[in-house]
Design a protein around this motif. Structure first.
Motif, PDB file in Angstrom:
ATOM      1  N   UNK A 141     -36.930 -63.222 -88.426  1.00  0.00           N
ATOM      2  CA  UNK A 141     -38.231 -62.818 -87.908  1.00  0.00           C
ATOM      3  C   UNK A 141     -39.083 -64.033 -87.544  1.00  0.00           C
ATOM      4  N   UNK A 142     -39.929 -63.835 -86.547  1.00  0.00           N
ATOM      5  CA  UNK A 142     -40.891 -64.845 -86.136  1.00  0.00           C
ATOM      6  C   UNK A 142     -42.047 -64.779 -87.125  1.00  0.00           C
ATOM      7  N   UNK A 143     -42.464 -65.908 -87.643  1.00  0.00           N
ATOM      8  CA  UNK A 143     -43.559 -65.950 -88.614  1.00  0.00           C
ATOM      9  C   UNK A 143     -44.777 -66.580 -87.942  1.00  0.00           C
ATOM     10  N   UNK A 144     -45.718 -65.752 -87.525  1.00  0.00           N
ATOM     11  CA  UNK A 144     -46.880 -66.235 -86.786  1.00  0.00           C
ATOM     12  C   UNK A 144     -47.695 -67.229 -87.614  1.00  0.00           C
ATOM     13  N   UNK A 145     -47.847 -66.978 -88.931  1.00  0.00           N
ATOM     14  CA  UNK A 145     -48.621 -67.912 -89.772  1.00  0.00           C
ATOM     15  C   UNK A 145     -47.958 -69.288 -89.794  1.00  0.00           C
ATOM     16  N   UNK A 146     -46.629 -69.309 -89.968  1.00  0.00           N
ATOM     17  CA  UNK A 146     -45.904 -70.582 -89.999  1.00  0.00           C
ATOM     18  C   UNK A 146     -46.024 -71.305 -88.662  1.00  0.00           C
ATOM     19  N   UNK A 172     -49.829 -67.939 -79.832  1.00  0.00           N
ATOM     20  CA  UNK A 172     -49.257 -67.404 -81.072  1.00  0.00           C
ATOM     21  C   UNK A 172     -49.181 -65.878 -81.014  1.00  0.00           C
ATOM     22  N   UNK A 173     -50.230 -65.247 -80.535  1.00  0.00           N
ATOM     23  CA  UNK A 173     -50.236 -63.789 -80.399  1.00  0.00           C
ATOM     24  C   UNK A 173     -49.153 -63.351 -79.413  1.00  0.00           C
ATOM     25  N   UNK A 174     -49.089 -64.030 -78.269  1.00  0.00           N
ATOM     26  CA  UNK A 174     -48.089 -63.679 -77.256  1.00  0.00           C
ATOM     27  C   UNK A 174     -46.670 -63.867 -77.783  1.00  0.00           C
ATOM     28  N   UNK A 175     -46.421 -64.954 -78.531  1.00  0.00           N
ATOM     29  CA  UNK A 175     -45.095 -65.176 -79.118  1.00  0.00           C
ATOM     30  C   UNK A 175     -44.729 -64.045 -80.076  1.00  0.00           C
ATOM     31  N   UNK A 176     -45.685 -63.624 -80.885  1.00  0.00           N
ATOM     32  CA  UNK A 176     -45.428 -62.532 -81.827  1.00  0.00           C
ATOM     33  C   UNK A 176     -45.111 -61.240 -81.078  1.00  0.00           C
ATOM     34  N   UNK A 177     -45.883 -60.924 -80.038  1.00  0.00           N
ATOM     35  CA  UNK A 177     -45.647 -59.705 -79.269  1.00  0.00           C
ATOM     36  C   UNK A 177     -44.296 -59.759 -78.555  1.00  0.00           C
ATOM     37  N   UNK A 178     -43.952 -60.911 -78.004  1.00  0.00           N
ATOM     38  CA  UNK A 178     -42.654 -61.076 -77.335  1.00  0.00           C
ATOM     39  C   UNK A 178     -41.525 -60.906 -78.337  1.00  0.00           C
ATOM     40  N   UNK A 179     -41.680 -61.516 -79.490  1.00  0.00           N
ATOM     41  CA  UNK A 179     -40.653 -61.401 -80.519  1.00  0.00           C
ATOM     42  C   UNK A 179     -40.436 -59.927 -80.892  1.00  0.00           C
ATOM     43  N   UNK A 180     -41.514 -59.215 -81.115  1.00  0.00           N
ATOM     44  CA  UNK A 180     -41.408 -57.808 -81.513  1.00  0.00           C
ATOM     45  C   UNK A 180     -40.758 -56.960 -80.430  1.00  0.00           C
ATOM     46  N   UNK A 181     -41.082 -57.259 -79.178  1.00  0.00           N
ATOM     47  CA  UNK A 181     -40.530 -56.482 -78.064  1.00  0.00           C
ATOM     48  C   UNK A 181     -39.030 -56.682 -77.918  1.00  0.00           C
ATOM     49  N   UNK A 182     -38.539 -57.869 -78.241  1.00  0.00           N
ATOM     50  CA  UNK A 182     -37.124 -58.158 -78.031  1.00  0.00           C
ATOM     51  C   UNK A 182     -36.323 -58.344 -79.297  1.00  0.00           C
ATOM     52  N   UNK A 213     -48.817 -51.676 -87.424  1.00  0.00           N
ATOM     53  CA  UNK A 213     -48.192 -52.986 -87.216  1.00  0.00           C
ATOM     54  C   UNK A 213     -48.979 -53.891 -86.264  1.00  0.00           C
ATOM     55  N   UNK A 214     -50.283 -53.622 -86.087  1.00  0.00           N
ATOM     56  CA  UNK A 214     -51.097 -54.450 -85.201  1.00  0.00           C
ATOM     57  C   UNK A 214     -51.107 -55.896 -85.715  1.00  0.00           C
ATOM     58  N   UNK A 215     -51.016 -56.839 -84.795  1.00  0.00           N
ATOM     59  CA  UNK A 215     -51.089 -58.257 -85.139  1.00  0.00           C
ATOM     60  C   UNK A 215     -52.565 -58.630 -85.206  1.00  0.00           C
ATOM     61  N   UNK A 216     -52.972 -59.243 -86.312  1.00  0.00           N
ATOM     62  CA  UNK A 216     -54.368 -59.648 -86.485  1.00  0.00           C
ATOM     63  C   UNK A 216     -54.409 -61.142 -86.739  1.00  0.00           C
TER      64      UNK A 216
END
Length: 186
Positions: free
Chosen positions: A166-171, A149-159, A98-101
């Motif tokens: 779901x948070x959509x990083x591409x959007x 964007x990366x930090x938002x995705x990681x924060x979303x996943x953590x909480x 599930x790594x964010x790329x």
């Protein structure tokens, strides 16, 4: 900055402190960056290999622990773009499932020297299902947006709560790129 720096953060937002898994004689750059997302501080630990082949043997150790990876190529250098597929293959082999790329085309400030079209970067990103944008490390264009964007995705996943949208990083990236003067320091 062409290569595969990994951004890593633990569930509580604090990056694990650890030395690089290689000899100190290597020129591996590690930095911490703190980004505030919705009032929460997220500490990103960034390791930059600059895409150098001599680091290929140690990057596997970084992939295992990374929660996010920023994969950069130089828009003025075809071989750096051509190497992206090999880096993505390694990431899919060694990184967490599930790594964010995120794919970044760097040096957007020198578009007169461009050899890789923006459309080519977008096509490659779509092929691998990752967000894409062009950046300029020199001017700062979209650099902060990439980290945010990366930090938002990681924060979303953590909480993440059950049933939560779901948070959509591409959007998010696309919406922010379209905003006038967003995250670019030209």
């Amino acid at each position: 900055m062409t290569g595969t720096p990994g951004a890593s953060s633990t569930r509580d937002g604090e990056a694990p402190e650890r030395p690089p898994p290689c000899s100190p004689s290597y020129d591996l750059t590690g930095k911490n960056k703190v980004v505030t997302v919705d009032g929460m501080r997220v500490k990103l630990q960034i390791w930059d290999t600059a895409g150098q082949e001599r680091f290929r043997s140690v990057t596997h150790a970084y992939y295992r622990d990374a929660q996010a990876l920023l994969l950069l190529y130089d828009i003025t250098n075809k071989s750096s773009f051509d190497n992206i597929r090999a880096w993505l293959t390694e990431i899919h082999e060694y990184a967490q499932q599930d790594v964010v790329i995120m794919l970044l085309g760097n040096k957007a400030d020198v578009s007169s020297e461009r050899v890789i079209r923006s459309e080519d970067g977008e096509t490659l990103a779509r092929e691998y299902g990752v967000p894409f944008m062009e950046t300029s490390a020199k001017t700062g264009m979209n650099v902060e947006l990439a980290f945010l964007a990366i930090a938002k995705e990681l924060k979303y996943r953590a909480g993440r709560q059950a049933g939560e949208a779901s948070f959509q990083i591409r959007d998010y990236v696309e919406s922010q790129k379209k905003r006038p003067s967003c995250c670019s320091f030209l």
